[in-house]
Design a protein around this motif. Sequence first.
Motif, mmCIF file in Angstrom:
data_model
loop_
_atom_site.group_PDB
_atom_site.id
_atom_site.type_symbol
_atom_site.label_atom_id
_atom_site.label_comp_id
_atom_site.label_asym_id
_atom_site.label_seq_id
_atom_site.Cartn_x
_atom_site.Cartn_y
_atom_site.Cartn_z
ATOM 1 N N ASN A 120 30.545 27.680 46.105
ATOM 2 C CA ASN A 120 29.947 27.482 47.420
ATOM 3 C C ASN A 120 30.113 26.052 47.927
ATOM 4 O OD1 ASN A 120 29.028 30.173 47.667
ATOM 5 N ND2 ASN A 120 27.204 29.706 46.450
ATOM 6 N N THR A 121 30.226 25.111 47.025
ATOM 7 C CA THR A 121 30.419 23.720 47.450
ATOM 8 C C THR A 121 31.746 23.545 48.173
ATOM 9 O OG1 THR A 121 29.069 22.905 45.614
ATOM 10 C CG2 THR A 121 30.585 21.341 46.650
ATOM 11 N N ASN A 122 32.754 24.249 47.684
ATOM 12 C CA ASN A 122 34.096 24.116 48.247
ATOM 13 C C ASN A 122 34.521 25.313 49.081
ATOM 14 O OD1 ASN A 122 34.905 21.519 47.058
ATOM 15 N ND2 ASN A 122 34.628 22.603 45.118
ATOM 16 N N ASN A 123 33.565 26.221 49.360
ATOM 17 C CA ASN A 123 33.848 27.382 50.223
ATOM 18 C C ASN A 123 35.057 28.173 49.727
ATOM 19 O OD1 ASN A 123 31.731 26.606 51.958
ATOM 20 N ND2 ASN A 123 33.112 25.285 53.129
ATOM 21 N N THR A 124 35.105 28.378 48.420
ATOM 22 C CA THR A 124 36.264 29.022 47.809
ATOM 23 C C THR A 124 35.829 30.255 47.016
ATOM 24 O OG1 THR A 124 37.467 26.931 47.679
ATOM 25 C CG2 THR A 124 38.195 28.705 46.226
ATOM 26 N N VAL A 125 36.634 31.282 47.108
ATOM 27 C CA VAL A 125 36.436 32.480 46.297
ATOM 28 C C VAL A 125 37.668 32.676 45.421
ATOM 29 C CG1 VAL A 125 37.350 34.024 48.117
ATOM 30 C CG2 VAL A 125 35.817 34.940 46.346
ATOM 31 N N TYR A 126 37.437 33.137 44.216
ATOM 32 C CA TYR A 126 38.501 33.333 43.247
ATOM 33 C C TYR A 126 38.558 34.803 42.812
ATOM 34 C CZ TYR A 126 37.939 28.277 42.765
ATOM 35 O OH TYR A 126 37.843 26.934 43.017
ATOM 36 N N LEU A 127 39.728 35.211 42.376
ATOM 37 C CA LEU A 127 39.884 36.525 41.765
ATOM 38 C C LEU A 127 40.727 36.349 40.510
ATOM 39 C CD1 LEU A 127 39.335 39.557 41.884
ATOM 40 C CD2 LEU A 127 41.501 39.821 43.111
ATOM 41 N N GLN A 128 40.072 36.458 39.364
ATOM 42 C CA GLN A 128 40.767 36.416 38.082
ATOM 43 C C GLN A 128 41.172 37.836 37.727
ATOM 44 O OE1 GLN A 128 41.577 33.736 35.943
ATOM 45 N NE2 GLN A 128 42.762 35.353 34.951
ATOM 46 N N MET A 129 42.452 38.044 37.566
ATOM 47 C CA MET A 129 42.983 39.375 37.277
ATOM 48 C C MET A 129 43.617 39.375 35.896
ATOM 49 S SD MET A 129 44.673 40.251 40.991
ATOM 50 C CE MET A 129 45.814 38.872 40.941
ATOM 51 N N ASN A 130 43.049 40.145 35.001
ATOM 52 C CA ASN A 130 43.548 40.258 33.634
ATOM 53 C C ASN A 130 44.031 41.676 33.371
ATOM 54 O OD1 ASN A 130 42.711 37.575 33.140
ATOM 55 N ND2 ASN A 130 40.684 38.257 32.472
ATOM 56 N N SER A 131 44.793 41.826 32.309
ATOM 57 C CA SER A 131 45.307 43.141 31.915
ATOM 58 C C SER A 131 45.934 43.858 33.097
ATOM 59 C CB SER A 131 44.172 43.989 31.306
ATOM 60 O OG SER A 131 43.596 43.346 30.199
ATOM 61 N N LEU A 132 46.762 43.147 33.805
ATOM 62 C CA LEU A 132 47.352 43.704 35.029
ATOM 63 C C LEU A 132 48.256 44.887 34.733
ATOM 64 C CD1 LEU A 132 47.954 40.375 36.890
ATOM 65 C CD2 LEU A 132 46.747 42.336 37.855
ATOM 66 N N LYS A 133 48.237 45.842 35.659
ATOM 67 C CA LYS A 133 49.034 47.059 35.541
ATOM 68 C C LYS A 133 50.001 47.135 36.715
ATOM 69 C CE LYS A 133 44.977 49.481 33.671
ATOM 70 N NZ LYS A 133 44.067 50.650 33.864
ATOM 71 N N PRO A 134 51.093 47.861 36.563
ATOM 72 C CA PRO A 134 52.013 48.011 37.699
ATOM 73 C C PRO A 134 51.316 48.544 38.955
ATOM 74 C CG PRO A 134 53.069 48.737 35.695
ATOM 75 C CD PRO A 134 51.643 48.451 35.333
ATOM 76 N N GLU A 135 50.318 49.375 38.790
ATOM 77 C CA GLU A 135 49.611 49.929 39.949
ATOM 78 C C GLU A 135 48.731 48.898 40.654
ATOM 79 O OE1 GLU A 135 49.689 51.200 36.845
ATOM 80 O OE2 GLU A 135 47.746 52.113 36.309
ATOM 81 N N ASP A 136 48.602 47.699 40.091
ATOM 82 C CA ASP A 136 47.895 46.611 40.773
ATOM 83 C C ASP A 136 48.811 45.882 41.758
ATOM 84 O OD1 ASP A 136 46.314 45.880 37.647
ATOM 85 O OD2 ASP A 136 45.418 46.920 39.362
ATOM 86 N N THR A 137 50.092 46.232 41.760
ATOM 87 C CA THR A 137 51.032 45.611 42.686
ATOM 88 C C THR A 137 50.611 45.870 44.122
ATOM 89 O OG1 THR A 137 52.886 45.754 41.147
ATOM 90 C CG2 THR A 137 53.418 45.647 43.494
#
Length: 120
Positions: free
Chosen positions: A73-90
């Motif tokens: 919230n200090t830097n007005n930033t949102v993150y998305l950590q994506m692990n165990s990625l699958k081809p269907e996440d493309t």
Amino acid sequence: QVQLVESGGGLVQAGGSLKLSCTASGSFFSIDDMSWYRQAPGKRRELVTTITSGGSVDYADSVKGRFTISRDNTNNTVYLQMNSLKPEDTAVYYCNVKGYFGGWKRYDAWGQGSRVTVSS
């Protein structure tokens, strides 16, 4: 106006990880919900995950246990950590931020999109 700048997309092998970030800037009074959506080729845009201003999170069933949303919230930033990625996440991943300008005018802003490609 609210500007969202995304970074972190790319090409990764199945089972790998990527982290997306999205930073909001502009003349706004508050940031409420911050979300990530994705749109795969030939498909409709779908909601992946949301984090509220209070820190509550929700995930689509398809990414539960693999993706983690967080916000600074200090830097007005949102993150998305994506692990165990699958081809269907493309997909192209879009951040979305909702909040208020001064005077209680609502805004609903979108990032430019980050392409994530997962190879099998």
